[in-house]
Every structure is written in C-alpha cells, then in structure tokens.
Design a protein around this motif. Structure first.
Motif, PDB file in Angstrom:
ATOM      1  N   SER A  57       0.626  -1.271   0.365  1.00 53.36           N
ATOM      2  CA  SER A  57      -0.122   0.001  -0.388  1.00 53.36           C
ATOM      3  C   SER A  57       0.977   0.954  -0.573  1.00 53.36           C
ATOM      4  N   GLN A  58       0.514   1.809  -0.676  1.00 53.74           N
ATOM      5  CA  GLN A  58       1.174   3.547  -0.320  1.00 53.74           C
ATOM      6  C   GLN A  58       1.511   3.881   1.239  1.00 53.74           C
ATOM      7  N   ALA A  59       0.777   3.861   2.516  1.00 55.12           N
ATOM      8  CA  ALA A  59       1.346   3.578   3.241  1.00 55.12           C
ATOM      9  C   ALA A  59       2.247   3.170   3.478  1.00 55.12           C
ATOM     10  N   ASP A  60       2.705   1.728   3.201  1.00 56.88           N
ATOM     11  CA  ASP A  60       3.682   0.786   3.627  1.00 56.88           C
ATOM     12  C   ASP A  60       5.239   1.581   2.497  1.00 56.88           C
ATOM     13  N   ILE A  61       4.693   1.811   1.475  1.00 52.92           N
ATOM     14  CA  ILE A  61       5.439   2.998   1.336  1.00 52.92           C
ATOM     15  C   ILE A  61       6.213   3.993   1.462  1.00 52.92           C
ATOM     16  N   VAL A 121      13.387  -5.082 -16.122  1.00 53.48           N
ATOM     17  CA  VAL A 121      12.981  -3.624 -16.159  1.00 53.48           C
ATOM     18  C   VAL A 121      14.200  -2.989 -14.956  1.00 53.48           C
ATOM     19  N   ASP A 122      14.369  -2.281 -15.232  1.00 56.58           N
ATOM     20  CA  ASP A 122      15.550  -1.352 -13.737  1.00 56.58           C
ATOM     21  C   ASP A 122      14.293  -0.887 -12.873  1.00 56.58           C
ATOM     22  N   LEU A 123      14.733  -1.241 -11.626  1.00 55.47           N
ATOM     23  CA  LEU A 123      13.549  -0.913 -11.052  1.00 55.47           C
ATOM     24  C   LEU A 123      13.723   0.476 -10.219  1.00 55.47           C
ATOM     25  N   THR A 124      15.319   0.962 -10.682  1.00 57.01           N
ATOM     26  CA  THR A 124      15.825   2.311  -9.886  1.00 57.01           C
ATOM     27  C   THR A 124      15.060   3.399 -10.875  1.00 57.01           C
ATOM     28  N   GLN A 125      14.159   2.863 -11.616  1.00 58.37           N
ATOM     29  CA  GLN A 125      13.836   3.684 -12.750  1.00 58.37           C
ATOM     30  C   GLN A 125      12.530   3.852 -12.604  1.00 58.37           C
ATOM     31  N   ILE A 126      11.653   3.413 -11.764  1.00 59.00           N
ATOM     32  CA  ILE A 126      10.573   2.826 -11.204  1.00 59.00           C
ATOM     33  C   ILE A 126       9.632   4.591 -10.072  1.00 59.00           C
ATOM     34  N   ASN A 127      10.178   5.728 -10.210  1.00 59.87           N
ATOM     35  CA  ASN A 127       9.824   6.305  -9.322  1.00 59.87           C
ATOM     36  C   ASN A 127       8.080   6.042  -8.296  1.00 59.87           C
ATOM     37  N   LEU A 128       8.270   6.116  -7.773  1.00 61.80           N
ATOM     38  CA  LEU A 128       7.260   5.749  -6.172  1.00 61.80           C
ATOM     39  C   LEU A 128       6.121   6.958  -6.028  1.00 61.80           C
ATOM     40  N   ASN A 129       6.061   8.282  -6.291  1.00 63.19           N
ATOM     41  CA  ASN A 129       5.925   9.302  -5.780  1.00 63.19           C
ATOM     42  C   ASN A 129       4.369   9.932  -5.789  1.00 63.19           C
ATOM     43  N   ASP A 130       3.758   9.023  -6.860  1.00 63.71           N
ATOM     44  CA  ASP A 130       2.882   8.940  -7.499  1.00 63.71           C
ATOM     45  C   ASP A 130       1.808   7.848  -7.768  1.00 63.71           C
ATOM     46  N   ILE A 131       2.134   6.945  -6.923  1.00 65.10           N
ATOM     47  CA  ILE A 131       1.917   5.701  -6.164  1.00 65.10           C
ATOM     48  C   ILE A 131       0.585   5.437  -5.177  1.00 65.10           C
ATOM     49  N   GLU A 132      -0.049   4.673  -6.044  1.00 66.59           N
ATOM     50  CA  GLU A 132      -1.467   4.150  -5.513  1.00 66.59           C
ATOM     51  C   GLU A 132      -1.315   2.806  -3.851  1.00 66.59           C
ATOM     52  N   ARG A 133      -0.830   1.639  -4.615  1.00 64.78           N
ATOM     53  CA  ARG A 133      -0.270   0.818  -4.292  1.00 64.78           C
ATOM     54  C   ARG A 133       0.330   0.057  -5.569  1.00 64.78           C
ATOM     55  N   ILE A 134       1.313  -0.981  -4.676  1.00 64.02           N
ATOM     56  CA  ILE A 134       0.888  -2.504  -5.942  1.00 64.02           C
ATOM     57  C   ILE A 134       0.629  -3.583  -5.518  1.00 64.02           C
ATOM     58  N   GLU A 135       0.493  -4.419  -6.881  1.00 67.40           N
ATOM     59  CA  GLU A 135      -0.110  -5.677  -6.824  1.00 67.40           C
ATOM     60  C   GLU A 135       0.793  -6.884  -7.251  1.00 67.40           C
ATOM     61  N   ILE A 136       1.192  -7.548  -6.461  1.00 69.03           N
ATOM     62  CA  ILE A 136       1.302  -8.705  -6.571  1.00 69.03           C
ATOM     63  C   ILE A 136       0.744  -9.645  -7.054  1.00 69.03           C
ATOM     64  N   ILE A 137       1.191 -10.882  -8.209  1.00 67.28           N
ATOM     65  CA  ILE A 137       0.907 -12.212  -8.453  1.00 67.28           C
ATOM     66  C   ILE A 137       1.660 -12.941  -8.329  1.00 67.28           C
ATOM     67  N   ILE A 156       1.680  -2.328 -10.720  1.00 64.69           N
ATOM     68  CA  ILE A 156       1.631  -0.388 -10.306  1.00 64.69           C
ATOM     69  C   ILE A 156       0.820   0.361 -10.699  1.00 64.69           C
ATOM     70  N   ILE A 157      -0.146   0.717  -9.418  1.00 61.90           N
ATOM     71  CA  ILE A 157      -1.185   1.216  -9.708  1.00 61.90           C
ATOM     72  C   ILE A 157      -1.374   2.968  -9.228  1.00 61.90           C
ATOM     73  N   THR A 158      -1.330   3.399 -10.242  1.00 61.83           N
ATOM     74  CA  THR A 158      -0.933   5.091  -9.943  1.00 61.83           C
ATOM     75  C   THR A 158      -2.522   5.793  -9.398  1.00 61.83           C
ATOM     76  N   LYS A 159      -2.399   6.657  -8.409  1.00 63.36           N
ATOM     77  CA  LYS A 159      -2.979   7.794  -8.694  1.00 63.36           C
ATOM     78  C   LYS A 159      -3.997   8.336  -9.365  1.00 63.36           C
ATOM     79  N   LYS A 160      -5.289   8.217  -9.158  1.00 61.12           N
ATOM     80  CA  LYS A 160      -6.347   8.611 -10.462  1.00 61.12           C
ATOM     81  C   LYS A 160      -7.291   9.404  -9.793  1.00 61.12           C
ATOM     82  N   ARG A 161      -7.134   9.947  -8.611  1.00 62.08           N
ATOM     83  CA  ARG A 161      -8.109  10.900  -7.837  1.00 62.08           C
ATOM     84  C   ARG A 161      -7.630  11.218  -7.032  1.00 62.08           C
ATOM     85  N   ALA A 162      -8.694  12.951  -6.284  1.00 58.12           N
ATOM     86  CA  ALA A 162      -8.028  13.462  -4.967  1.00 58.12           C
ATOM     87  C   ALA A 162      -9.207  13.432  -4.153  1.00 58.12           C
TER      88      ALA A 162
END
Length: 716
Positions: A57-61, A121-137, A156-162
């Motif tokens: 979740s965003q809280a864990d990040i 994919v280079d993980l260091t290139q994926i910025n998390l500043n705009d992330i809502e949550r991450i889903e792993i299956i 990676i699910i990005t934020k689309k609301r306020a």
C-alpha cells in the motif's frame, strides 16, 4: 535446519508479520475487501479473487521512505533485488528466475526496457511518488498478460483521484550512502518532489508531478573521479566508484474525465537519467607544454523515456469495456571522452545512440458478456509492435543482413484471449482461461490457465491454479556476436521461445477475537517447470565456442507461510519461504547435476503507533538464506560444472514517522541496512569462465544508511 523448523513453528502460530497497510484499528479488516484489478475479470476484493494477490500500500511505501521500486521490494518473500553496480541498475528475481521471467506493469501497461517489454526492467527507474498501491501475483499469468509473465507480475497502480478539491505536496529527502554524505560536496542521495492534484469539477480531474533523485555514488574503498594514483602493476584499479553516480528526473501529468459509468484518462511521463562511469584504469601521457598527465576514458550514459497511455473504460449496453493504447520510447546515448585528471579537461571521443526501443502497445477487454449472476466471461486482445536498435557499443551484434555490427529489428505479436469465472455454488468457483499469440518472429504461441477457489466452513479459503506460459528470446540471445582472439560468443536467431508450467495452491484463514485482535495465517505451495530454457553454453570445446541455445530444464518448488496479527496499536507480520531449484545444463559433452538445491527466506515487520504523539514506529527485517547453483567452470581441458554458493545475508530497516501541524507536515527518519551489508561472499573462482563475474564478492548494498524525509501537504 532444526532451528529453522522451530522458527517456522513459532511464526505460524504467532503470526508476526508486518502490516503492509496503515496503522488504524480497522486497517486489516478493510484490506480484506481492498479492490484489486490485476488479472481479474472485474475489479474485486482480495478475498473474492481466484488468484493470490499481495498488496503493497501507499502507507507501507511511506513508512519505508521508498523512492523507487528497488527500495520497497527488498523486504518481500520470494523476491530478490539484484543490483548491477557496473551498469547502475537493479532488477528483480522471483522464485529464482531472473527479471526476464517477471513482468512489471504500470496501470496494466508493461514498461519498456533495454531488452524487451515489461521484463528486465531497471527498478531504480520506477518512481513511487505518484503511486496508490502495488499488486503482486505469483505464478504464470500468460493468459491475462502475455509473453514472459512466467514467475509472476507486478502491477503498479498510479493515483487518479483526489479526496479534496486541491491536493498539493512538496517532498525533500536526504539520505547517506553508507558513511558518505554531504549536501554540498557530491556525497549521498538527495531527493526532491512536487505534486499537485485538482478536482476541476464533478467530471474532470488533473494532476502533475516532478521528482528529482540525485545519487552521488558510493566510493567505498575507491578514490572517486579525481583519484590520481597510477601503478601499471596495480590490477585493482582504485579510481572511480563502487556504485556509479546517477541523477534521475521524472515528470508526469494526468487528466481524467468521468461521467456516469464512463471514464477516460490520458497519462504522460518523461524520464531522464544520467549515469557517470569513471574508468578505473588510469594511464599517463606526456602533453606538450604541460608535462606528464594522468588520464582515463570515461563515459556518461543518458537514458530518456517517453510514456503515453490513453485508457477508456465503462459500460455499454450492460457490457463492461476497458481499452488502453500506449506509445513508449526509450533511448540511451553514450558520450565518451578522455578525462585528464589533474587539469579536469575533457576531450570528446564519441557521442552516439547506445540503444533504442520504441513500442506501440494496445490491449482491451470486454466482460459481463453473459447476463448471469453465476458466470462472468471476459474476451480481450493485445497488440505489440516493438522496434529495437542496439549499437555495437552495447554488445557486438550479428546483423549480416543489414551489413553492419548494429542491430535494428522489429518484433510483433497480436494476441486474443478469453477467461471465464464460473460460480458453481456459493462457496465454489472455477476460472479457465486461454490465449493465442500470433508471432512475427517465432512460431505462434499459446497460454492456458485453470483456477479454483473454495470457501469452507469457519472462514477457511482454499485456492489452486495451473498456468502454462512462455518466454520469448531477447535481443542479446538472438543477435549477440562477439568473436575475436579471446572470445567466441554467438547469439542464435533460430532460438525457440521457452515454455513454462506453474502450479499453485494456498490455504488461508482470518481469526477475529472478542478482544479486537485479528490473526490471519496462510500457507501456500508453488511448483514451476521451464522447458527449453535458453542458456549460453559451450557448443564446441576446441576451439572454445559459446552460443545461446535451447538446452536447459528448470524446476522449482516453494512452500511458504505468511501470517499477520493486529491488536490495538500493534500490527505485525512474519513469513517464511522454503525453495528448491533444479537446473539441468548441457554443455559440449558434459551435463550438470539436476538435483534440487534448497534455500529459504524469512521476513518480519512490526509497527507500533503512538496515537497521542502522532508517531509510528516501524521495523522491517528479511533474511535471505544461502543460495547454491551449478556453474560452468569454463575449462577447456577439464570441462564440468562447479557448485557455486552465495552466503546468506539479512537486511534490517527501521523508521520513525511523526506528523506536525495537524498532519500537514510529515517527517520520517530512519535507517536502511542496519546490519551494514556491503558485499556478500561467493565461492565462484575469479575469472573462472564466461558465466562468472570474475570476483569472489557480490555487491548487494552500500552499507548502513540513514535518511530524513519531509513531506508538506496542503489540501483544501
């Protein structure tokens, strides 16, 4: 091993696993109904999903002060983040399979990378500043996500609301690199971010963001850029950095329109990265009028990425639709120059495109086609058009048909797939699925899956699934051509895609006590088998010749438990995973042992909130057990396979989060890698063959580091 069994017993009973969600009393209960979208016919809660889905979740990040995906994945079971310090990048393995078998998506769109789409994919290139949550299956997801989703997917699910009309946030983060830090003298890690989101009216929403991540590198025992030591007999070459300096800039913008059941959004992102390579080899030259100067040939690698994503979803005539189109372009340039150390003079030598990939991608689904409360049917398509270019600087390529050493190729695939979820009874459902892929380069491929979910009395949930997926060869495997007096390493344009089979089963239960405590243990088992695995192998011992060929078999079994506990202000989780890996490798006239080599991982996370003080204390720990594998010894006179061992190591992080000014100012202070891991030992003999790195140590982290993160938010 006896200690491990005891530890497993304690963990399974006590369920001490760190919460990946927030800190309030109802968090875990709410998470049971958290909506997930990855691999689902329709967005649905976790406990209704046929697949096992893990949520970050965003809280864990925020608790980890994670800035990129590499920061956060290190603490999760069955995942290993592997840094490549010489290239300045990090990738992830899952179930022992490298990053070519793991697919990484953003809003269900696979990300472009150096060698493909969604993989490596280079993980260091994926910025998390705009992330809502991450889903792993975990497990084969070839039906819903196509090629190379063999070990699993990370979406990676990005934020689309306020939640408010305006949401503004400013972030500043300072972090040491081991003991190296200075805000003014090119030491440490310096991060700044800005995000603005606005509900324009009832239908329109927009957001913009920018993030700068300046990592000044980690010298460790090296001397940095201006180290002037010169000794022709010194083979260690102490100039430069153990971890390369790099600066990243990420900007993004999103606009969304929503009315009734229809939603359309467009997202744009631009990423730019500069990696500084300081050559450890120092030479000297007599310069007329100046004297004897020391110099080295240095490089700057510049990567730029453009990401466009247009999505439309909603309901027409009772049928749900979801269509996305994406254009992604990545270009890596290399600038090489001769650097005179004493004077700081740079003499340009070359500036050219190093690697380029352009992908036109589209996917779409329609669901709720059958008007039935017990049957859901989804049909979809995926279209991928990838154009890749690599210069001879990024690896020497065989491209005879174009008359040069560069490679410029196009790969296409057009897929159709269908999946159905059938509710046979109120407590028992099944999910079959099938995909067919029309390939431009390879023979047509297919994926299949079948999943079941059963609810028992007293709240027990059981799941099982089978999946068949495939991995297509990458550019290096197809076109590499490195033949000189010392090497004969060749790609193989006739390679076949690998096929993989995955079986997964799990059992979980949620216990809720009168005291308010919640205990949620789970147990899972996985089995993955990969046929025709591609390996760089000896095809001719005299003269020694290597080539990528379909020769290997890979098998993996995994048994894991994940357990969560929540009571009042305490939240905790703990997990334990046992894994066995069998790799059968054929090379020339020798074959490796294919017995299962075992390893384990353990993770634990505890959070305690001090409500009156507005503080949250968090501790994360992960232990990676000893790893083993057979490695080609590269010998001509006595070819064979040696057992490689990599020592176990643990990662311990801790943080304190505190809110000020009614939550407008959030501060997080903490430490990463408290156990001070830098390198881990391996028994690979230095220079033992083409498969080895030529060293007995593997760089894993840059020591104990401290960080302070400040986030000021203004919502109105």
């Amino acid at each position: 091993m006896q200690r491990i069994h005891k530890l497993y017993y304690i963990i399974f009973l006590t369920g001490l696993y760190a919460s990946a969600q927030g800190i309030n009393q109802d968090t875990l209960a709410n998470n049971l109904n958290e909506v997930v979208i990855t691999g689902q016919i329709e967005p649905q809660s976790i406990n209704k999903s046929v697949f096992n889905v893990r949520i970050i979740s965003q809280a864990d990040i925020q608790r980890q002060a994670a800035n990129n995906l590499a920061d956060v994945l290190n603490q999760y079971l069955n995942i290993m983040v592997t840094p490549n310090t010489s290239a300045g990048r990090s990738t992830a393995t899952m179930f022992g399979l490298d990053s070519q078998y793991l697919k990484i998506l953003v809003d269900n769109i696979p990300l472009v990378s150096d060698t493909g789409l969604g993989n490596n994919v280079d993980l260091t290139q994926i910025n998390l500043n705009d992330i809502e949550r991450i889903e792993i299956i975990e497990g084969a997801m070839g039906v819903t996500h196509g090629a190379n989703a063999v070990s699993g997917v990370i979406n990676i699910i990005t934020k689309k609301r306020a939640l408010k009309k305006w949401e503004l946030s400013v972030t500043a983060q300072e972090e040491t690199a081991g003991e190296e830090y200075s805000p003014f003298y090119n030491k440490g890690r310096h991060i700044q971010a800005l995000r603005a989101a606005h509900n324009i009216n009832q239908n329109w929403f927009a957001s913009v963001g920018v993030n700068r991540n300046d990592f000044e590198g980690f010298k460790d025992e090296r001397g940095g850029r201006d180290f002037t030591g010169y000794d022709p007999d010194d083979l260690d070459h102490q100039r430069g950095y153990s971890w390369l300096p790099k600066e990243q800039l990420t900007t993004n913008a999103l606009i969304r329109f929503q009315k009734n059941s229809h939603r359309v959004f467009y997202k744009f992102e631009f990423f730019n990265e500069d990696i500084d390579f300081y050559n450890p080899v120092v030479s000297q030259e007599l310069v007329t009028g100046t004297g004897l100067l020391k110099y080295s040939f240095d490089r700057i690698y510049n990567t730029s990425k453009f990401y466009h994503h247009l999505n439309a979803s909603g309901k027409l005539g009772g049928v749900n639709y979801n269509v996305s189109a994406s254009l992604q372009k990545q270009r890596r340039n290399v600038e090489e120059f001769k650097y005179y150390i004493q004077t700081g003079q740079e003499v340009p030598r070359l500036d050219e495109v190093y690697q380029e990939t352009q992908v036109l991608y589209s996917t779409g689904t329609v669901s709720n086609i059958i008007k039935s409360s017990s049957v859901s049917l989804q049909a979809g398509y995926e279209a991928v058009n990838t154009k890749g270019y690599g210069s001879s600087l990024s690896g020497i390529f065989n491209n005879d048909e174009q008359g040069g050493t560069n490679v410029d190729k196009r790969l296409e695939n057009y897929d159709v797939f269908a999946a159905s979820e059938i509710q046979l009874t109120e407590s028992f459902s099944i999910r079959p699925g099938f995909r067919y892929s029309f390939q431009s380069k390879f023979e047509d491929q297919w994926s299949g899956s079948f999943g079941v979910r059963k609810l028992f009395l007293n709240g027990y949930e059981a799941r099982a699934s089978y999946g068949r997926s495939y991995r297509t060869p990458n550019y290096d495997e197809l076109y590499t051509y490195m033949v000189d007096a010392n090497h004969n390493i060749q790609g193989n344009a006739a390679l076949n895609p690998e096929s993989a089979h995955s079986i997964e089963a799990s059992l979980k239960k949620n216990f809720m006590f009168a005291s308010g405590a919640i205990l949620s243990p789970s147990l899972s088992a996985n089995y993955i088998m990969v046929d025709d695995r591609i390996e760089l192998a000896i095809v001719n011992p005299q003269p020694l010749q290597y080539q990528y060929i379909n020769i290997n078999d890979y098998k993996m079994w995994n048994i894991a438990t994940a357990n969560s506990f929540q009571y009042k202000n305490w939240q905790a989780r703990a997990g334990l995973s046992f894994m066995g890996i069998s790799r059968k490798i054929n090379a020339a006239d020798t074959t490796s042992d294919n017995k299962f080599l075992t390893t384990y991982q353990l993770n634990a996370n505890v959070a305690y909130s001090i409500t009156k003080a507005g503080m949250l204390l968090s501790v994360y720990y992960k232990l990676n057990g000893k790893q083993q594998q057979y490695v080609d010894n590269g010998s001509v006179s006595d070819p064979g396979f040696d057992l490689q061992e990599i020592q176990s190591f643990g990662l311990l992080d801790a943080s304190i989060r505190k809110d000020f000014f009614s939550g407008r100012l959030n501060t997080t202070f903490g430490a990463r890698n408290l156990l001070d891991v830098v390198t881990i030992r391996s028994n690979i003999p230095a220079g033992s063959g083409v498969h080895t790195a030529g060293t007995n140590n593997i760089a894993m982290a840059y020591g104990r580091s401290y960080f302070l993160k400040l986030v000021y938010s203004l919502n109105f």
